[in-house]
Design an enzyme around this catalytic site. Structure first.
Site, PDB file in Angstrom:
ATOM      1  N   TYR A  76      62.218  33.284  59.983  1.00 49.38           N
ATOM      2  CA  TYR A  76      61.890  32.730  58.663  1.00 49.38           C
ATOM      3  C   TYR A  76      61.044  31.473  58.821  1.00 49.38           C
ATOM      4  O   TYR A  76      60.102  31.247  58.066  1.00 49.38           O
ATOM      5  CB  TYR A  76      63.178  32.398  57.889  1.00 49.38           C
ATOM      6  CG  TYR A  76      62.884  32.046  56.452  1.00 49.38           C
ATOM      7  CD1 TYR A  76      62.889  33.036  55.467  1.00 49.38           C
ATOM      8  CD2 TYR A  76      62.569  30.737  56.079  1.00 49.38           C
ATOM      9  CE1 TYR A  76      62.586  32.732  54.153  1.00 49.38           C
ATOM     10  CE2 TYR A  76      62.261  30.422  54.761  1.00 49.38           C
ATOM     11  CZ  TYR A  76      62.268  31.422  53.796  1.00 49.38           C
ATOM     12  OH  TYR A  76      61.966  31.114  52.503  1.00 49.38           O
ATOM     13  N   PHE A 128      33.260  33.304  40.926  1.00 49.02           N
ATOM     14  CA  PHE A 128      33.954  34.504  41.375  1.00 49.02           C
ATOM     15  C   PHE A 128      35.151  34.696  40.446  1.00 49.02           C
ATOM     16  O   PHE A 128      35.745  33.728  39.975  1.00 49.02           O
ATOM     17  CB  PHE A 128      34.400  34.425  42.840  1.00 49.02           C
ATOM     18  CG  PHE A 128      35.009  35.726  43.284  1.00 49.02           C
ATOM     19  CD1 PHE A 128      34.210  36.836  43.488  1.00 49.02           C
ATOM     20  CD2 PHE A 128      36.378  35.861  43.417  1.00 49.02           C
ATOM     21  CE1 PHE A 128      34.769  38.068  43.811  1.00 49.02           C
ATOM     22  CE2 PHE A 128      36.944  37.091  43.748  1.00 49.02           C
ATOM     23  CZ  PHE A 128      36.136  38.197  43.954  1.00 49.02           C
ATOM     24  N   THR A 129      35.493  35.954  40.190  1.00 50.86           N
ATOM     25  CA  THR A 129      36.496  36.283  39.163  1.00 50.86           C
ATOM     26  C   THR A 129      37.801  35.490  39.319  1.00 50.86           C
ATOM     27  O   THR A 129      38.190  34.737  38.418  1.00 50.86           O
ATOM     28  CB  THR A 129      36.801  37.787  39.206  1.00 50.86           C
ATOM     29  OG1 THR A 129      37.120  38.155  40.547  1.00 50.86           O
ATOM     30  CG2 THR A 129      35.577  38.600  38.765  1.00 50.86           C
ATOM     31  N   ASP A 219      34.731  28.532  49.737  1.00 51.19           N
ATOM     32  CA  ASP A 219      35.284  29.887  49.669  1.00 51.19           C
ATOM     33  C   ASP A 219      34.700  30.634  50.864  1.00 51.19           C
ATOM     34  O   ASP A 219      33.566  31.111  50.830  1.00 51.19           O
ATOM     35  CB  ASP A 219      34.911  30.552  48.344  1.00 51.19           C
ATOM     36  CG  ASP A 219      35.504  31.957  48.225  1.00 51.19           C
ATOM     37  OD1 ASP A 219      35.904  32.529  49.258  1.00 51.19           O
ATOM     38  OD2 ASP A 219      35.570  32.486  47.096  1.00 51.19           O
ATOM     39  N   LYS A 262      38.781  40.196  54.006  1.00 50.48           N
ATOM     40  CA  LYS A 262      37.359  40.512  54.143  1.00 50.48           C
ATOM     41  C   LYS A 262      36.933  40.261  55.590  1.00 50.48           C
ATOM     42  O   LYS A 262      37.280  41.020  56.476  1.00 50.48           O
ATOM     43  CB  LYS A 262      36.540  39.679  53.158  1.00 50.48           C
ATOM     44  CG  LYS A 262      36.535  40.183  51.711  1.00 50.48           C
ATOM     45  CD  LYS A 262      37.829  40.068  50.973  1.00 50.48           C
ATOM     46  CE  LYS A 262      37.746  40.336  49.498  1.00 50.48           C
ATOM     47  NZ  LYS A 262      37.875  39.178  48.648  1.00 50.48           N
ATOM     48  N   ARG A 386      30.151  45.523  38.686  1.00 49.14           N
ATOM     49  CA  ARG A 386      30.035  44.067  38.729  1.00 49.14           C
ATOM     50  C   ARG A 386      29.025  43.682  37.658  1.00 49.14           C
ATOM     51  O   ARG A 386      27.836  43.534  37.917  1.00 49.14           O
ATOM     52  CB  ARG A 386      29.576  43.581  40.111  1.00 49.14           C
ATOM     53  CG  ARG A 386      30.698  43.388  41.116  1.00 49.14           C
ATOM     54  CD  ARG A 386      31.723  42.405  40.634  1.00 49.14           C
ATOM     55  NE  ARG A 386      32.766  42.114  41.619  1.00 49.14           N
ATOM     56  CZ  ARG A 386      34.042  41.874  41.302  1.00 49.14           C
ATOM     57  NH1 ARG A 386      34.455  41.951  40.055  1.00 49.14           N
ATOM     58  NH2 ARG A 386      34.922  41.560  42.229  1.00 49.14           N
ATOM     59  N   PHE A 453      38.530  43.779  34.412  1.00 46.62           N
ATOM     60  CA  PHE A 453      37.882  44.890  35.118  1.00 46.62           C
ATOM     61  C   PHE A 453      38.859  45.717  35.941  1.00 46.62           C
ATOM     62  O   PHE A 453      38.620  46.898  36.189  1.00 46.62           O
ATOM     63  CB  PHE A 453      36.757  44.362  36.026  1.00 46.62           C
ATOM     64  CG  PHE A 453      37.209  43.391  37.078  1.00 46.62           C
ATOM     65  CD1 PHE A 453      37.382  42.047  36.787  1.00 46.62           C
ATOM     66  CD2 PHE A 453      37.462  43.816  38.372  1.00 46.62           C
ATOM     67  CE1 PHE A 453      37.806  41.158  37.756  1.00 46.62           C
ATOM     68  CE2 PHE A 453      37.877  42.931  39.353  1.00 46.62           C
ATOM     69  CZ  PHE A 453      38.058  41.603  39.043  1.00 46.62           C
TER      70      PHE A 453
HETATM   71  C1  LIG Z   1      38.178  38.679  47.405  1.00 45.64           C
HETATM   72  C2  LIG Z   1      37.672  37.348  47.105  1.00 45.64           C
HETATM   73  C3  LIG Z   1      38.523  36.315  46.674  1.00 45.64           C
HETATM   74  C4  LIG Z   1      39.979  36.538  46.364  1.00 45.64           C
HETATM   75  O1  LIG Z   1      40.696  36.953  47.457  1.00 45.64           O
HETATM   76  P1  LIG Z   1      41.923  37.988  47.376  1.00 45.64           P
HETATM   77  O2  LIG Z   1      42.352  38.118  48.790  1.00 45.64           O
HETATM   78  O3  LIG Z   1      41.402  39.263  46.793  1.00 45.64           O
HETATM   79  O4  LIG Z   1      42.966  37.363  46.516  1.00 45.64           O
HETATM   80  C5  LIG Z   1      37.966  35.069  46.486  1.00 45.64           C
HETATM   81  N1  LIG Z   1      36.657  34.842  46.670  1.00 45.64           N
HETATM   82  C6  LIG Z   1      35.812  35.803  47.061  1.00 45.64           C
HETATM   83  C7  LIG Z   1      34.368  35.493  47.260  1.00 45.64           C
HETATM   84  C8  LIG Z   1      36.288  37.089  47.286  1.00 45.64           C
HETATM   85  O5  LIG Z   1      35.433  38.044  47.648  1.00 45.64           O
END
Ligand SMILES: *Cc1c(COP(=O)(O)O)cnc(C)c1O
Length: 461
Positions: A76, A128-129, A219, A262, A386, A453
Protein backbone atom coordinates in the site's frame (compact mmCIF):
# COMPACT_ATOMS: atom_id res chain seq x y z
CA UNK A 1 14.01 0.06 -60.06
CA UNK A 2 14.57 1.08 -56.47
CA UNK A 3 15.31 4.77 -55.91
CA UNK A 4 18.95 5.13 -54.96
CA UNK A 5 19.86 5.83 -51.34
CA UNK A 6 16.26 5.47 -50.16
CA UNK A 7 15.67 3.51 -47.00
CA UNK A 8 12.17 3.01 -45.62
CA UNK A 9 11.47 3.60 -41.98
CA UNK A 10 10.89 0.31 -40.19
CA UNK A 11 9.90 -0.78 -36.73
CA UNK A 12 12.80 -1.42 -34.30
CA UNK A 13 11.06 -4.56 -32.98
CA UNK A 14 9.48 -7.79 -34.13
CA UNK A 15 6.12 -9.26 -33.16
CA UNK A 16 5.97 -11.90 -30.41
CA UNK A 17 2.25 -12.16 -29.69
CA UNK A 18 -0.79 -11.44 -31.85
CA UNK A 19 -4.40 -10.54 -31.13
CA UNK A 20 -6.96 -11.49 -33.78
CA UNK A 21 -9.28 -8.75 -35.05
CA UNK A 22 -12.81 -9.28 -36.30
CA UNK A 23 -14.09 -8.49 -39.77
CA UNK A 24 -17.77 -7.58 -40.04
CA UNK A 25 -20.18 -7.07 -42.93
CA UNK A 26 -21.63 -3.73 -43.93
CA UNK A 27 -25.06 -4.96 -42.84
CA UNK A 28 -23.68 -5.76 -39.35
CA UNK A 29 -22.05 -2.35 -39.15
CA UNK A 30 -25.26 -0.55 -40.07
CA UNK A 31 -26.87 -2.08 -37.00
CA UNK A 32 -23.85 -1.46 -34.76
CA UNK A 33 -23.46 2.25 -35.61
CA UNK A 34 -27.21 2.78 -35.28
CA UNK A 35 -27.19 1.11 -31.85
CA UNK A 36 -24.24 3.35 -30.96
CA UNK A 37 -26.16 6.53 -31.79
CA UNK A 38 -23.67 7.34 -34.57
CA UNK A 39 -21.01 7.94 -31.95
CA UNK A 40 -17.88 5.80 -32.44
CA UNK A 41 -17.20 6.04 -28.69
CA UNK A 42 -20.33 3.96 -28.11
CA UNK A 43 -19.34 1.06 -30.40
CA UNK A 44 -18.16 -2.18 -28.89
CA UNK A 45 -14.50 -2.77 -29.56
CA UNK A 46 -15.37 -6.31 -30.66
CA UNK A 47 -17.25 -4.84 -33.61
CA UNK A 48 -14.26 -2.78 -34.80
CA UNK A 49 -11.72 -3.97 -37.39
CA UNK A 50 -8.92 -1.38 -37.18
CA UNK A 51 -9.26 0.82 -34.12
CA UNK A 52 -7.97 4.37 -34.64
CA UNK A 53 -10.28 5.92 -32.07
CA UNK A 54 -7.37 7.04 -29.94
CA UNK A 55 -3.71 6.46 -29.17
CA UNK A 56 -4.59 6.58 -25.48
CA UNK A 57 -3.81 3.42 -23.54
CA UNK A 58 -3.91 1.42 -26.77
CA UNK A 59 -0.17 0.92 -27.32
CA UNK A 60 1.55 -2.45 -27.28
CA UNK A 61 3.92 -2.89 -24.35
CA UNK A 62 7.38 -4.36 -24.85
CA UNK A 63 8.67 -7.63 -23.40
CA UNK A 64 10.68 -5.49 -20.94
CA UNK A 65 7.53 -3.77 -19.77
CA UNK A 66 5.65 -7.06 -19.40
CA UNK A 67 8.58 -8.49 -17.46
CA UNK A 68 8.39 -5.41 -15.23
CA UNK A 69 4.71 -6.15 -14.55
CA UNK A 70 5.84 -9.31 -12.76
CA UNK A 71 8.02 -7.23 -10.49
CA UNK A 72 5.08 -5.23 -9.16
CA UNK A 73 5.43 -4.45 -5.47
CA UNK A 74 1.82 -4.13 -4.38
CA UNK A 75 2.51 -2.70 -0.96
CA UNK A 76 0.00 0.00 0.00
CA UNK A 77 2.78 2.40 0.91
CA UNK A 78 6.28 2.94 -0.42
CA UNK A 79 6.18 0.47 -3.33
CA UNK A 80 9.56 0.02 -4.97
CA UNK A 81 7.95 0.68 -8.35
CA UNK A 82 7.01 4.18 -7.21
CA UNK A 83 10.70 4.91 -6.62
CA UNK A 84 11.62 3.45 -10.02
CA UNK A 85 9.04 5.75 -11.59
CA UNK A 86 10.37 8.72 -9.64
CA UNK A 87 13.88 7.88 -10.90
CA UNK A 88 12.65 7.73 -14.52
CA UNK A 89 10.78 11.04 -14.26
CA UNK A 90 13.84 12.75 -12.75
CA UNK A 91 16.27 11.20 -15.21
CA UNK A 92 14.39 11.78 -18.47
CA UNK A 93 12.19 14.78 -17.67
CA UNK A 94 14.11 16.44 -14.86
CA UNK A 95 11.13 17.37 -12.68
CA UNK A 96 11.94 17.12 -9.00
CA UNK A 97 8.73 15.93 -7.39
CA UNK A 98 6.32 13.25 -8.56
CA UNK A 99 2.69 12.50 -7.68
CA UNK A 100 1.37 9.47 -9.63
CA UNK A 101 -2.27 9.54 -10.80
CA UNK A 102 -4.46 7.00 -12.56
CA UNK A 103 -4.34 9.07 -15.75
CA UNK A 104 -3.72 12.55 -17.14
CA UNK A 105 -6.99 14.25 -16.22
CA UNK A 106 -6.49 13.35 -12.56
CA UNK A 107 -3.21 15.29 -12.62
CA UNK A 108 -5.04 18.18 -14.34
CA UNK A 109 -7.63 18.09 -11.59
CA UNK A 110 -4.95 18.36 -8.88
CA UNK A 111 -2.98 21.20 -10.46
CA UNK A 112 -6.16 23.14 -11.33
CA UNK A 113 -7.53 22.87 -7.79
CA UNK A 114 -4.20 23.92 -6.30
CA UNK A 115 -3.24 26.82 -8.57
CA UNK A 116 -6.46 28.34 -9.97
CA UNK A 117 -8.66 30.84 -8.09
CA UNK A 118 -12.17 31.99 -9.10
CA UNK A 119 -11.92 34.43 -12.01
CA UNK A 120 -8.36 33.50 -13.08
CA UNK A 121 -7.35 33.29 -16.74
CA UNK A 122 -5.26 30.38 -18.00
CA UNK A 123 -3.67 31.03 -21.38
CA UNK A 124 -2.65 28.01 -23.42
CA UNK A 125 -1.60 26.85 -26.88
CA UNK A 126 -5.10 25.68 -27.83
CA UNK A 127 -7.57 24.03 -25.50
CA UNK A 128 -7.70 20.36 -24.67
CA UNK A 129 -11.06 18.93 -23.61
CA UNK A 130 -10.23 17.60 -20.13
CA UNK A 131 -7.60 20.28 -19.40
CA UNK A 132 -10.02 23.13 -20.04
CA UNK A 133 -12.85 21.47 -18.14
CA UNK A 134 -10.71 21.13 -15.01
CA UNK A 135 -9.63 24.75 -15.34
CA UNK A 136 -13.29 25.80 -15.55
CA UNK A 137 -14.36 23.57 -12.67
CA UNK A 138 -11.70 25.31 -10.56
CA UNK A 139 -13.23 28.70 -11.43
CA UNK A 140 -10.81 29.66 -14.20
CA UNK A 141 -11.24 30.60 -17.81
CA UNK A 142 -9.10 29.22 -20.63
CA UNK A 143 -7.72 31.73 -23.15
CA UNK A 144 -6.32 30.50 -26.46
CA UNK A 145 -2.97 32.13 -27.31
CA UNK A 146 -1.77 29.76 -30.02
CA UNK A 147 -0.61 31.29 -33.33
CA UNK A 148 -3.37 31.86 -35.91
CA UNK A 149 -1.81 29.34 -38.31
CA UNK A 150 -2.83 26.55 -35.91
CA UNK A 151 -6.49 27.19 -36.75
CA UNK A 152 -5.83 26.94 -40.49
CA UNK A 153 -5.74 23.33 -41.72
CA UNK A 154 -3.86 24.35 -44.87
CA UNK A 155 -1.06 26.34 -43.31
CA UNK A 156 2.24 24.47 -43.66
CA UNK A 157 3.81 26.29 -40.70
CA UNK A 158 6.26 23.74 -39.24
CA UNK A 159 5.47 24.69 -35.62
CA UNK A 160 1.74 25.25 -35.42
CA UNK A 161 1.92 24.58 -31.67
CA UNK A 162 3.75 27.87 -31.09
CA UNK A 163 2.42 30.54 -28.77
CA UNK A 164 1.61 33.96 -30.19
CA UNK A 165 3.61 36.02 -27.71
CA UNK A 166 1.75 39.19 -28.64
CA UNK A 167 -1.59 37.59 -27.75
CA UNK A 168 -0.12 36.53 -24.42
CA UNK A 169 1.34 39.96 -23.68
CA UNK A 170 -1.99 41.57 -24.47
CA UNK A 171 -3.73 39.23 -22.06
CA UNK A 172 -1.19 39.91 -19.31
CA UNK A 173 -1.78 43.63 -19.81
CA UNK A 174 -5.54 43.25 -19.77
CA UNK A 175 -5.98 40.72 -16.97
CA UNK A 176 -2.90 41.47 -14.88
CA UNK A 177 -0.16 38.92 -14.20
CA UNK A 178 -1.62 38.14 -10.77
CA UNK A 179 -4.80 36.78 -12.39
CA UNK A 180 -2.79 34.33 -14.48
CA UNK A 181 -1.77 31.41 -12.23
CA UNK A 182 0.20 29.73 -15.02
CA UNK A 183 0.50 29.34 -18.75
CA UNK A 184 -0.62 25.91 -19.95
CA UNK A 185 1.67 24.60 -22.69
CA UNK A 186 1.03 21.37 -24.56
CA UNK A 187 3.74 19.66 -26.55
CA UNK A 188 2.51 18.14 -29.85
CA UNK A 189 -0.80 20.01 -29.63
CA UNK A 190 -3.55 17.43 -29.89
CA UNK A 191 -6.45 19.65 -30.94
CA UNK A 192 -4.36 21.38 -33.61
CA UNK A 193 -3.70 18.01 -35.24
CA UNK A 194 -0.60 16.86 -33.30
CA UNK A 195 1.43 19.98 -34.10
CA UNK A 196 4.72 20.77 -32.32
CA UNK A 197 5.96 23.85 -30.48
CA UNK A 198 9.54 24.91 -31.28
CA UNK A 199 12.29 25.29 -28.70
CA UNK A 200 12.87 28.80 -29.97
CA UNK A 201 9.26 29.74 -29.21
CA UNK A 202 9.32 27.99 -25.84
CA UNK A 203 12.49 29.87 -24.88
CA UNK A 204 10.96 33.22 -25.84
CA UNK A 205 7.84 32.30 -23.90
CA UNK A 206 9.96 31.43 -20.89
CA UNK A 207 11.62 34.82 -21.03
CA UNK A 208 8.31 36.64 -21.23
CA UNK A 209 6.62 34.69 -18.44
CA UNK A 210 9.62 34.97 -16.14
CA UNK A 211 9.45 38.75 -16.46
CA UNK A 212 5.95 38.55 -15.03
CA UNK A 213 6.63 35.73 -12.59
CA UNK A 214 4.15 33.40 -14.28
CA UNK A 215 5.01 29.69 -14.19
CA UNK A 216 4.59 27.30 -17.13
CA UNK A 217 2.72 24.03 -16.63
CA UNK A 218 3.51 21.56 -19.38
CA UNK A 219 0.97 19.10 -20.77
CA UNK A 220 3.68 16.59 -21.64
CA UNK A 221 1.41 13.83 -22.93
CA UNK A 222 3.29 13.71 -26.27
CA UNK A 223 6.59 15.37 -25.42
CA UNK A 224 8.79 12.80 -27.19
CA UNK A 225 6.82 13.17 -30.42
CA UNK A 226 7.24 16.94 -30.20
CA UNK A 227 10.96 16.49 -29.56
CA UNK A 228 11.26 14.33 -32.66
CA UNK A 229 9.70 17.09 -34.77
CA UNK A 230 12.18 19.57 -33.31
CA UNK A 231 14.99 17.24 -34.34
CA UNK A 232 13.57 16.98 -37.87
CA UNK A 233 12.46 20.56 -38.44
CA UNK A 234 14.19 23.05 -36.14
CA UNK A 235 17.57 24.43 -37.11
CA UNK A 236 20.47 23.16 -35.02
CA UNK A 237 18.87 20.04 -33.58
CA UNK A 238 19.32 17.35 -36.24
CA UNK A 239 22.28 15.83 -34.42
CA UNK A 240 20.78 15.98 -30.96
CA UNK A 241 19.19 12.77 -29.63
CA UNK A 242 15.48 12.98 -28.82
CA UNK A 243 16.18 12.18 -25.19
CA UNK A 244 18.22 15.39 -24.87
CA UNK A 245 15.60 17.51 -26.63
CA UNK A 246 12.90 16.15 -24.32
CA UNK A 247 14.99 17.24 -21.37
CA UNK A 248 15.49 20.71 -22.82
CA UNK A 249 11.76 21.17 -23.25
CA UNK A 250 11.01 20.09 -19.70
CA UNK A 251 13.76 22.29 -18.28
CA UNK A 252 11.99 25.34 -19.69
CA UNK A 253 8.85 24.60 -17.66
CA UNK A 254 7.95 24.45 -13.97
CA UNK A 255 5.80 21.37 -13.80
CA UNK A 256 3.85 18.91 -15.91
CA UNK A 257 0.75 16.82 -16.20
CA UNK A 258 1.20 13.53 -18.00
CA UNK A 259 -1.16 11.06 -19.56
CA UNK A 260 1.28 8.16 -19.71
CA UNK A 261 -1.28 6.30 -21.82
CA UNK A 262 0.13 8.14 -24.83
CA UNK A 263 3.88 8.72 -25.19
CA UNK A 264 4.87 6.55 -22.24
CA UNK A 265 3.52 3.34 -23.78
CA UNK A 266 1.28 2.06 -20.99
CA UNK A 267 -2.36 1.04 -20.92
CA UNK A 268 -3.10 3.09 -17.81
CA UNK A 269 -1.25 5.70 -15.77
CA UNK A 270 -0.26 9.32 -15.44
CA UNK A 271 1.32 11.78 -13.06
CA UNK A 272 1.75 15.32 -11.89
CA UNK A 273 5.39 16.43 -11.63
CA UNK A 274 6.53 19.79 -10.26
CA UNK A 275 9.67 21.57 -9.18
CA UNK A 276 8.03 23.66 -6.45
CA UNK A 277 8.08 21.97 -3.06
CA UNK A 278 4.98 23.70 -1.70
CA UNK A 279 2.85 22.81 -4.69
CA UNK A 280 4.15 19.27 -4.44
CA UNK A 281 3.18 19.04 -0.77
CA UNK A 282 -0.32 20.28 -1.51
CA UNK A 283 -0.68 17.84 -4.43
CA UNK A 284 0.65 14.96 -2.34
CA UNK A 285 -2.01 15.75 0.23
CA UNK A 286 -4.86 16.26 -2.26
CA UNK A 287 -4.12 13.06 -4.18
CA UNK A 288 -5.05 11.07 -1.10
CA UNK A 289 -8.60 12.44 -1.35
CA UNK A 290 -9.19 11.61 -5.00
CA UNK A 291 -6.76 8.92 -6.15
CA UNK A 292 -5.00 7.06 -3.34
CA UNK A 293 -1.85 7.32 -1.28
CA UNK A 294 0.90 9.49 -2.83
CA UNK A 295 3.11 6.49 -3.61
CA UNK A 296 0.52 4.85 -5.88
CA UNK A 297 -2.08 7.48 -6.88
CA UNK A 298 -4.71 5.05 -8.13
CA UNK A 299 -2.26 2.67 -9.81
CA UNK A 300 -1.04 -0.83 -9.06
CA UNK A 301 2.68 -1.18 -8.40
CA UNK A 302 3.02 -3.13 -11.64
CA UNK A 303 1.44 -0.24 -13.59
CA UNK A 304 4.06 2.15 -12.22
CA UNK A 305 6.84 -0.26 -13.19
CA UNK A 306 5.50 -0.53 -16.76
CA UNK A 307 5.34 3.27 -16.89
CA UNK A 308 8.91 3.71 -15.66
CA UNK A 309 10.13 1.34 -18.37
CA UNK A 310 7.83 2.85 -20.99
CA UNK A 311 9.23 6.32 -20.34
CA UNK A 312 12.76 5.16 -21.07
CA UNK A 313 11.67 3.38 -24.27
CA UNK A 314 9.59 6.36 -25.44
CA UNK A 315 12.56 8.72 -25.75
CA UNK A 316 14.73 6.43 -27.90
CA UNK A 317 15.33 7.77 -31.41
CA UNK A 318 14.65 4.39 -33.11
CA UNK A 319 11.29 4.07 -31.43
CA UNK A 320 10.05 7.56 -32.08
CA UNK A 321 11.25 7.60 -35.69
CA UNK A 322 9.19 4.49 -36.46
CA UNK A 323 6.20 5.74 -34.47
CA UNK A 324 5.98 9.10 -36.22
CA UNK A 325 7.11 7.50 -39.51
CA UNK A 326 4.04 5.27 -39.56
CA UNK A 327 1.74 8.26 -39.03
CA UNK A 328 3.50 10.16 -41.85
CA UNK A 329 3.17 7.10 -44.11
CA UNK A 330 -0.62 7.13 -43.77
CA UNK A 331 -0.78 10.92 -44.12
CA UNK A 332 1.43 11.01 -47.21
CA UNK A 333 -0.71 8.39 -48.86
CA UNK A 334 -3.89 10.43 -48.30
CA UNK A 335 -2.18 13.59 -49.52
CA UNK A 336 -1.07 11.73 -52.64
CA UNK A 337 -4.66 10.66 -53.21
CA UNK A 338 -5.84 14.27 -52.77
CA UNK A 339 -7.94 13.67 -49.67
CA UNK A 340 -8.14 16.95 -47.67
CA UNK A 341 -6.19 16.51 -44.43
CA UNK A 342 -4.71 18.89 -41.87
CA UNK A 343 -1.18 19.88 -42.93
CA UNK A 344 1.53 19.24 -41.99
CA UNK A 345 0.78 15.68 -40.88
CA UNK A 346 0.94 15.54 -37.07
CA UNK A 347 2.74 13.18 -34.73
CA UNK A 348 0.01 10.88 -33.45
CA UNK A 349 -2.63 10.82 -36.13
CA UNK A 350 -3.95 12.01 -39.45
CA UNK A 351 -6.76 14.54 -39.24
CA UNK A 352 -9.30 14.59 -42.06
CA UNK A 353 -10.62 18.05 -42.92
CA UNK A 354 -14.38 17.50 -42.73
CA UNK A 355 -15.22 21.05 -43.81
CA UNK A 356 -13.50 20.46 -47.15
CA UNK A 357 -14.66 16.90 -47.57
CA UNK A 358 -18.30 17.77 -46.83
CA UNK A 359 -18.73 21.38 -47.95
CA UNK A 360 -22.48 20.84 -48.34
CA UNK A 361 -22.84 20.34 -44.59
CA UNK A 362 -22.78 22.99 -41.84
CA UNK A 363 -21.17 22.51 -38.43
CA UNK A 364 -24.69 22.31 -36.98
CA UNK A 365 -25.09 19.09 -38.93
CA UNK A 366 -21.97 17.67 -37.25
CA UNK A 367 -20.06 16.93 -40.43
CA UNK A 368 -17.02 15.36 -38.76
CA UNK A 369 -19.24 13.16 -36.59
CA UNK A 370 -21.08 12.02 -39.74
CA UNK A 371 -17.83 11.37 -41.57
CA UNK A 372 -16.45 9.22 -38.74
CA UNK A 373 -19.66 7.16 -38.76
CA UNK A 374 -19.42 6.74 -42.54
CA UNK A 375 -15.84 5.53 -42.36
CA UNK A 376 -16.86 2.89 -39.85
CA UNK A 377 -19.74 1.84 -42.10
CA UNK A 378 -17.39 1.48 -45.05
CA UNK A 379 -14.70 -0.68 -43.49
CA UNK A 380 -15.04 -1.12 -39.73
CA UNK A 381 -12.24 1.41 -39.18
CA UNK A 382 -12.99 3.40 -36.05
CA UNK A 383 -11.97 7.06 -35.86
CA UNK A 384 -13.30 9.97 -33.82
CA UNK A 385 -14.71 13.45 -34.17
CA UNK A 386 -12.60 16.49 -33.31
CA UNK A 387 -14.89 19.38 -34.16
CA UNK A 388 -17.95 21.11 -32.80
CA UNK A 389 -19.06 18.13 -30.70
CA UNK A 390 -15.68 17.91 -28.96
CA UNK A 391 -15.57 21.70 -28.51
CA UNK A 392 -18.72 21.64 -26.35
CA UNK A 393 -20.62 24.70 -25.25
CA UNK A 394 -19.59 28.09 -23.92
CA UNK A 395 -20.29 27.87 -20.16
CA UNK A 396 -21.69 31.43 -20.08
CA UNK A 397 -23.79 31.74 -23.24
CA UNK A 398 -24.71 28.05 -23.54
CA UNK A 399 -24.05 28.23 -27.29
CA UNK A 400 -21.99 25.65 -29.18
CA UNK A 401 -18.32 26.54 -29.43
CA UNK A 402 -17.64 26.54 -33.18
CA UNK A 403 -13.98 25.61 -33.72
CA UNK A 404 -12.45 26.54 -37.06
CA UNK A 405 -11.08 23.00 -37.32
CA UNK A 406 -13.78 20.41 -38.00
CA UNK A 407 -11.87 17.15 -38.16
CA UNK A 408 -11.97 13.38 -38.04
CA UNK A 409 -8.96 12.01 -36.22
CA UNK A 410 -7.36 8.78 -37.35
CA UNK A 411 -5.20 8.14 -34.32
CA UNK A 412 -2.48 5.55 -34.58
CA UNK A 413 -1.77 3.40 -31.51
CA UNK A 414 1.94 2.84 -30.89
CA UNK A 415 3.54 -0.43 -32.02
CA UNK A 416 0.15 -2.03 -32.79
CA UNK A 417 -0.73 -1.94 -36.49
CA UNK A 418 1.28 -2.75 -39.62
CA UNK A 419 1.88 -0.87 -42.83
CA UNK A 420 -0.72 -3.08 -44.55
CA UNK A 421 -3.28 -1.94 -41.98
CA UNK A 422 -2.43 1.64 -42.88
CA UNK A 423 -3.01 0.80 -46.55
CA UNK A 424 -6.47 -0.57 -45.76
CA UNK A 425 -7.31 2.57 -43.79
CA UNK A 426 -6.16 4.84 -46.62
CA UNK A 427 -8.14 2.82 -49.17
CA UNK A 428 -11.30 3.09 -47.09
CA UNK A 429 -10.87 6.83 -46.52
CA UNK A 430 -10.39 7.30 -50.27
CA UNK A 431 -13.56 5.32 -50.98
CA UNK A 432 -15.59 7.37 -48.52
CA UNK A 433 -14.13 10.52 -50.03
CA UNK A 434 -15.19 9.46 -53.51
CA UNK A 435 -18.76 8.91 -52.32
CA UNK A 436 -18.83 12.01 -50.11
CA UNK A 437 -21.86 13.59 -51.78
CA UNK A 438 -24.04 10.79 -50.43
CA UNK A 439 -23.13 11.45 -46.78
CA UNK A 440 -25.94 13.00 -44.74
CA UNK A 441 -25.70 15.18 -41.65
CA UNK A 442 -26.75 14.26 -38.12
CA UNK A 443 -28.84 15.74 -35.37
CA UNK A 444 -27.92 15.38 -31.71
CA UNK A 445 -30.64 13.59 -29.79
CA UNK A 446 -28.86 13.16 -26.45
CA UNK A 447 -26.30 15.53 -24.99
CA UNK A 448 -24.52 14.86 -21.71
CA UNK A 449 -23.44 17.80 -19.56
CA UNK A 450 -19.68 17.20 -19.45
CA UNK A 451 -17.31 16.26 -22.33
CA UNK A 452 -20.31 15.50 -24.50
CA UNK A 453 -18.35 13.91 -27.35
CA UNK A 454 -17.82 10.75 -25.31
CA UNK A 455 -21.49 9.90 -24.82
CA UNK A 456 -23.67 12.06 -27.11
CA UNK A 457 -26.11 10.26 -29.41
CA UNK A 458 -27.15 11.22 -32.92
CA UNK A 459 -29.64 10.34 -35.65
CA UNK A 460 -29.28 10.84 -39.40
CA UNK A 461 -31.10 13.87 -40.80
C1 LIG B 1 -5.28 12.37 -23.31
C2 LIG B 1 -4.88 13.73 -23.00
C3 LIG B 1 -5.10 14.29 -21.73
C4 LIG B 1 -5.88 13.59 -20.66
O1 LIG B 1 -5.29 12.41 -20.26
P1 LIG B 1 -6.12 11.11 -19.82
O2 LIG B 1 -5.06 10.12 -19.50
O3 LIG B 1 -6.98 10.70 -20.98
O4 LIG B 1 -6.93 11.49 -18.63
C5 LIG B 1 -4.61 15.56 -21.51
N1 LIG B 1 -3.98 16.26 -22.46
C6 LIG B 1 -3.77 15.77 -23.69
C7 LIG B 1 -3.06 16.59 -24.71
C8 LIG B 1 -4.22 14.49 -24.00
O5 LIG B 1 -4.02 14.02 -25.23
Amino acid sequence: MRPSKQRSWAEPYKIKMVEPVKMTSRKDREKFINDAGYNTFLLRSDDVYIDLLTDSGTSAMSDQQWAGMMLGDEAYAGSRNYYNLEDAVRKYYGYRYLVPTHQGRAAEHLISQIMIREGDMIPGNMYFTTTRLHQELAGGQFVDVIIDEAHDPESEHPFKGNVDLQKLEDLIKKAGADRIPYVSIATSVNMAGGQPISLENLRALRELTQKHNIPIIHDMTRVAENAYFIKMKEKGYDDMPVVAIVREICDLTDGATMSAKKDALVNIGGFLAVNDKEIFEEARNLVVVYEGLHTYGGLAGRDMEAMARGISESVQDDHIRARVGQVQYLGDKLIEWKVPVVRPIGSHGVFLDARKILPHMSQDQFSAQALAAELYLDSGVRSMERGVVSAGRNPESGEHNYPSLEMVRLTIPRRVYTQAHMDVVAESVAEVYENRKRIRGLKMVYEPKYLRFFQARFEPL
